[in-house]
Scaffold this motif. Structure first.
Motif, PDB file in Angstrom:
ATOM      1  N   GLY A 160      -0.984  -3.594 -10.534  1.00  0.00           N
ATOM      2  CA  GLY A 160      -1.671  -4.181  -9.396  1.00  0.00           C
ATOM      3  C   GLY A 160      -0.779  -4.686  -8.281  1.00  0.00           C
ATOM      4  O   GLY A 160      -1.266  -5.295  -7.324  1.00  0.00           O
ATOM      5  N   TRP A 161       0.513  -4.418  -8.352  1.00  0.00           N
ATOM      6  CA  TRP A 161       1.426  -4.878  -7.300  1.00  0.00           C
ATOM      7  C   TRP A 161       1.389  -3.959  -6.086  1.00  0.00           C
ATOM      8  O   TRP A 161       1.727  -4.374  -4.983  1.00  0.00           O
ATOM      9  N   ILE A 162       1.026  -2.705  -6.282  1.00  0.00           N
ATOM     10  CA  ILE A 162       0.855  -1.755  -5.184  1.00  0.00           C
ATOM     11  C   ILE A 162      -0.553  -1.186  -5.265  1.00  0.00           C
ATOM     12  O   ILE A 162      -1.029  -0.841  -6.355  1.00  0.00           O
ATOM     13  N   GLN A 163      -1.216  -1.081  -4.118  1.00  0.00           N
ATOM     14  CA  GLN A 163      -2.531  -0.454  -4.066  1.00  0.00           C
ATOM     15  C   GLN A 163      -2.359   0.981  -3.582  1.00  0.00           C
ATOM     16  O   GLN A 163      -1.919   1.218  -2.455  1.00  0.00           O
ATOM     17  N   ALA A 164      -2.654   1.930  -4.454  1.00  0.00           N
ATOM     18  CA  ALA A 164      -2.531   3.345  -4.099  1.00  0.00           C
ATOM     19  C   ALA A 164      -3.793   3.792  -3.372  1.00  0.00           C
ATOM     20  O   ALA A 164      -4.909   3.584  -3.857  1.00  0.00           O
ATOM     21  N   TYR A 168       0.855  -1.190   0.000  1.00  0.00           N
ATOM     22  CA  TYR A 168       0.000   0.000   0.000  1.00  0.00           C
ATOM     23  C   TYR A 168       0.892   1.242   0.000  1.00  0.00           C
ATOM     24  O   TYR A 168       1.955   1.260   0.628  1.00  0.00           O
ATOM     25  N   LEU A 169       0.424   2.276  -0.694  1.00  0.00           N
ATOM     26  CA  LEU A 169       1.181   3.521  -0.753  1.00  0.00           C
ATOM     27  C   LEU A 169       0.223   4.674  -1.042  1.00  0.00           C
ATOM     28  O   LEU A 169      -0.672   4.537  -1.884  1.00  0.00           O
ATOM     29  N   PRO A 170       0.373   5.816  -0.360  1.00  0.00           N
ATOM     30  CA  PRO A 170      -0.483   6.969  -0.669  1.00  0.00           C
ATOM     31  C   PRO A 170      -0.247   7.458  -2.098  1.00  0.00           C
ATOM     32  O   PRO A 170       0.877   7.405  -2.606  1.00  0.00           O
ATOM     33  N   GLU A 171      -1.298   7.939  -2.735  1.00  0.00           N
ATOM     34  CA  GLU A 171      -1.183   8.417  -4.113  1.00  0.00           C
ATOM     35  C   GLU A 171      -0.115   9.492  -4.257  1.00  0.00           C
ATOM     36  O   GLU A 171       0.600   9.551  -5.259  1.00  0.00           O
TER      37      GLU A 171
END
Length: 575
Positions: free
Chosen positions: A434-438, A413-416
């Protein structure tokens, strides 16, 4: 003399590589096979490109008129003599054209070759050809890099070549200045271009050489060149580099894309002897070739060094490489420098912990977390900061031939805002894939992570959820109230040392499997192994931008699992 000697030289190289007479890694074999496949495809009307031998010959003829500028051959006034591998690259890049327009097929080139294999000499000669002899009106040619000094290397070599060829100066009307090289015959200009130099806007690039692309920490310069090259009919972006350390940079991104293209050629080759893992891609305008070792090669075996060094015995001296290898075998601190600069093996940290080639061998791209529905799982969390990368890792177990194997799945997970402003060239691509969910906004939405944990609790048998109480206490309390088995796992040397050693042993013995998640691989490769006086180890990172959150979460998951495991199952003969 043969009618097309350089094409014949390239054909000899292709035949030698494909037959195994010329020692080469799978990516070089794939590049040669791709060329043979294209020659067959060009016989069909629906294939839009053709191979034109005179066009392929022309650039080679030009380069062999250029003088050596360094070393004994320069002292003796000798001209460049192209080696077979160089002829192959040149005739393929320049020989393929569109059947209708006649314009060059390949618009982007990626060449990865170790130090000492005459990269700058080749690039300088091609740059001069593109400036003077490519039949382009007003060509703009650039040697591009992140710093002025790096940008001046190829440009400086080209200037030195011109100084030794006064007949060339007269023929093309060249004006050889310190900051630029003008071509009066076609109103062309060649100059260095750097991130720390003057403005990069408004460029109309015919040829852009990106030397040592691995040193580019951001994609800024590459994108400037790529955008500026879009205004010409047959512009060419020429990226040439050794391997490096930064797996999150633009260089490794392009390298990964090139391997997908080359993997497709191998997949369609009836005689393919390689085990293929990973995606494939189709791009008719991208040429790529990578000189390195194969996955199963032992880097200490001198018999395989020639695979990575096509100029073996010419500009790369076997005795010198052997001396560097001997030093690297004795000094751990010298290993990664030798691997990257002389064998083209990618590692991330200067004192990396994990053998990344062993990690990559554990990738199983057919693995799916849905296959483990209802099974017992350790779910570990590393939430770090609300403004940075967060991860949850699922670790499953299974029996294979009486041994316990482990299966890893990671969710990031990472902030946009961090995705767009972090400077990591690959974050946006990883989000798209799809490896990181923003998560929306400037901070991570912990509510989203809690919902995903709840979903995991419903889909699997959560035996425990280890977490570091720092930054996660409130989340842990809320999850515990919902009967999620939260277990405090402090990030101490005592908790991490044995788990790290066991994780390395599992990877080396082939008993840890993952789905090829590139973000997790990046985190693993960023880990630097710090050892204390009692031989305890602890994960660290060299630079703040080298995230290790995924590795930390995996170590926590394995550490929790091994508290109840039989230590005898984790014996590895190589440790």
């Amino acid at each position: 003399m043969a009618k097309h000697p350089y094409v014949l030289q390239a054909q000899r190289y292709v035949k030698g590589v494909v037959s195994g007479k010329v020692m080469a890694c799978q990516w070089v074999v794939a590049a040669c096979v791709r060329h043979l496949q294209d020659l067959e495809r060009s016989k069909k009307k629906d294939f839009p490109y053709k191979f034109v031998k005179p066009t392929a010959e022309r650039v080679c003829e030009f380069l062999e008129l250029m003088p050596h500028i360094k070393g004994p051959k320069a002292r003796n006034g000798e001209l460049i003599e192209l080696e077979d591998w160089q002829c192959f690259i040149l005739v393929v890049v320049f020989g393929w054209v569109h059947k209708k327009t006649g314009f060059r097929r390949f618009r982007r080139v990626y060449i990865e070759v170790p130090r000492g294999n005459a990269k700058s000499t080749l690039s300088s000669g091609v740059a001069l050809y593109m400036l003077t002899a490519d039949d382009e009106a007003g060509p703009e040619v650039y040697s591009a890099a992140t710093t002025r000094d790096q940008a001046k290397i190829v440009f400086g070599d080209a200037r030195s070549m011109v100084k030794k060829r006064r007949d060339m100066v007269r023929h093309y009307g060249l004006d050889n200045q310190v900051r630029y090289l003008l071509c009066g015959a076609n109103d062309g200009i060649f100059r260095p271009l750097s991130r720390d130099g003057e403005t990069q806007d408004g460029l109309n690039i015919h040829f852009g050489c990106l030397d040592e692309l691995h040193a580019h920490k951001t994609r800024e310069v590459y994108e400037v060149v790529e955008t500026g090259a879009g205004k010409r009919d047959q512009s060419l972006i020429w990226a040439i580099t050794t391997a490096g350390f930064n797996r999150s940079g633009i260089c490794y991104e392009i390298r990964s894309y090139v391997t997908q293209i080359l993997r497709k050629a191998l997949a369609e080759w009836d005689d393919n002897p390689y085990t293929l893992k990973g995606d494939v891609a189709d791009d008719e305008q991208q040429f790529g070739i990578i000189y390195t070792l194969d996955d199963d090669d032992d880097w200490t075996d001198e018999r395989v060094w020639q695979k990575a060094n096509p100029n073996w015995g010419v500009s790369v001296m076997p005795d010198y490489v052997a001396g560097l290898a001997h030093k690297a075998m004795q000094m751990a601190s010298a290993q990664n420098g030798f691997k990257t600069k002389h064998l083209n093996l990618w590692v991330n940290a200067d004192q990396a912990w994990m053998d990344m080639r062993a990690w990559e061998r554990g990738a199983d791209y057919d693995l799916s977390v849905e296959d483990f529905s209802g099974e017992s799982v350790i779910l570990s969390l590393d939430l770090a900061s609300k403004v940075d990368l967060a991860v949850r890792v699922k670790l499953f177990q299974g029996q294979v031939s009486g041994e316990t194997h482990y299966y890893v799945f990671a969710s990031f997970y990472l902030p946009e805002r961090q995705v767009s402003e972090s400077g990591n060239a690959q974050y946006e691509g990883w989000v798209a894939d799809g490896w990181i969910q923003a998560t929306e906004g400037d901070v991570i939405d912990f509510g989203l992570i809690e919902a995903d944990i709840q979903s995991d609790a419903e889909a699997f048998d959560l035996t425990s959820v280890p977490y570091d109480p720092w930054q996660a206490t409130q989340l842990a309390q809320r999850m515990a109230e919902k009967d999620v088995p939260m277990v405090e796992y402090r990030q101490t040397v005592q908790n991490f040392s044995e788990a790290m050693k066991d994780l390395e042993a599992l990877v080396l013995s082939g008993r840890l499997h993952h789905d090829g998640n590139p973000v997790l691989a990046w985190c693993i490769s960023n880990v630097v192994c710090h050892t204390d006086a009692k031989d305890n180890i602890y994960p660290r990172k060299e630079r703040p931008e080298n995230k290790i959150d995924g590795a930390v979460a995996l170590i926590m998951a394995l550490g929790s699992t091994l508290r109840e495991a039989d230590d005898s199952q984790l014996v590895y003969d190589g440790m």
